[in-house]
Design a protein around this motif. Sequence first.
Motif, PDB file in Angstrom:
ATOM      1  N   MET A   1       0.818  -1.210   0.000  1.00  0.00           N
ATOM      2  CA  MET A   1       0.000   0.000   0.000  1.00  0.00           C
ATOM      3  C   MET A   1       0.850   1.257   0.000  1.00  0.00           C
ATOM      4  SD  MET A   1      -3.047  -1.317   2.586  1.00  0.00           S
ATOM      5  CE  MET A   1      -2.892   0.138   3.542  1.00  0.00           C
TER       6      MET A   1
ATOM      7  N   LEU B   1       0.833   3.881  -3.059  1.00  0.00           N
ATOM      8  CA  LEU B   1       0.299   5.221  -2.817  1.00  0.00           C
ATOM      9  C   LEU B   1       1.376   6.291  -2.972  1.00  0.00           C
ATOM     10  CD1 LEU B   1      -2.055   4.359   0.162  1.00  0.00           C
ATOM     11  CD2 LEU B   1      -2.723   4.882  -2.198  1.00  0.00           C
ATOM     12  N   ASN B   2       2.611   5.968  -2.612  1.00  0.00           N
ATOM     13  CA  ASN B   2       3.737   6.883  -2.815  1.00  0.00           C
ATOM     14  C   ASN B   2       3.930   7.168  -4.304  1.00  0.00           C
ATOM     15  OD1 ASN B   2       6.191   8.332  -2.102  1.00  0.00           O
ATOM     16  ND2 ASN B   2       7.304   6.545  -2.835  1.00  0.00           N
TER      17      ASN B   2
ATOM     18  N   SER C   1       1.010   9.168  -5.680  1.00  0.00           N
ATOM     19  CA  SER C   1       1.057  10.591  -5.310  1.00  0.00           C
ATOM     20  C   SER C   1       2.113  11.337  -6.117  1.00  0.00           C
ATOM     21  CB  SER C   1       1.301  10.752  -3.808  1.00  0.00           C
ATOM     22  OG  SER C   1       2.611  10.376  -3.458  1.00  0.00           O
TER      23      SER C   1
END
Length: 159
Positions: A96, A100-101, A104
């Motif tokens: 996750m 998500l890094n 983003s």
Amino acid sequence: PKYISIDHRHEFNWGHQWMIGILFALSAALAWGIGNVWVRIALQGLRPTTASVFTLFTGMLLLFPLALVLHWDEVKGISAGVLLIIFLYGMANFLMGRFLNVLSISRIGLNRAIPIVASSPVFALILAVIFLDESLSTLIILGTMTVMAGILLIVTEQR
């Protein structure tokens, strides 16, 4: 205290271990910084999911055999409870967190995403106080508030 016991197997002398720990933390930050620049370059030709999958696969391909070879005695003795915690850590951090890094970075750019992602100590601090009964000092609270103020400045910056 001069010595602290971690799970009754390891004892640390805070003087020497403190400096080594700081060196490891700074080295990890440097490695993450380099990796984030590389992923930003890779995102020019890849979707975030593809980049995440390949980085996870590469890490597993390199580190899993290394862990088996270098630490077989420890690996074969891992209890089911510890294995569950390691699995949950892997899901949160590598699956996750990595995805998500990368997502983003692809959406808001490296300069905005990374300082926000670097707010993880704020969450770790809150969770450590709640679940691990860790204590807070005035300096830790002030430092955490400073991190949060920096994130607020980045998020509210006009483009």
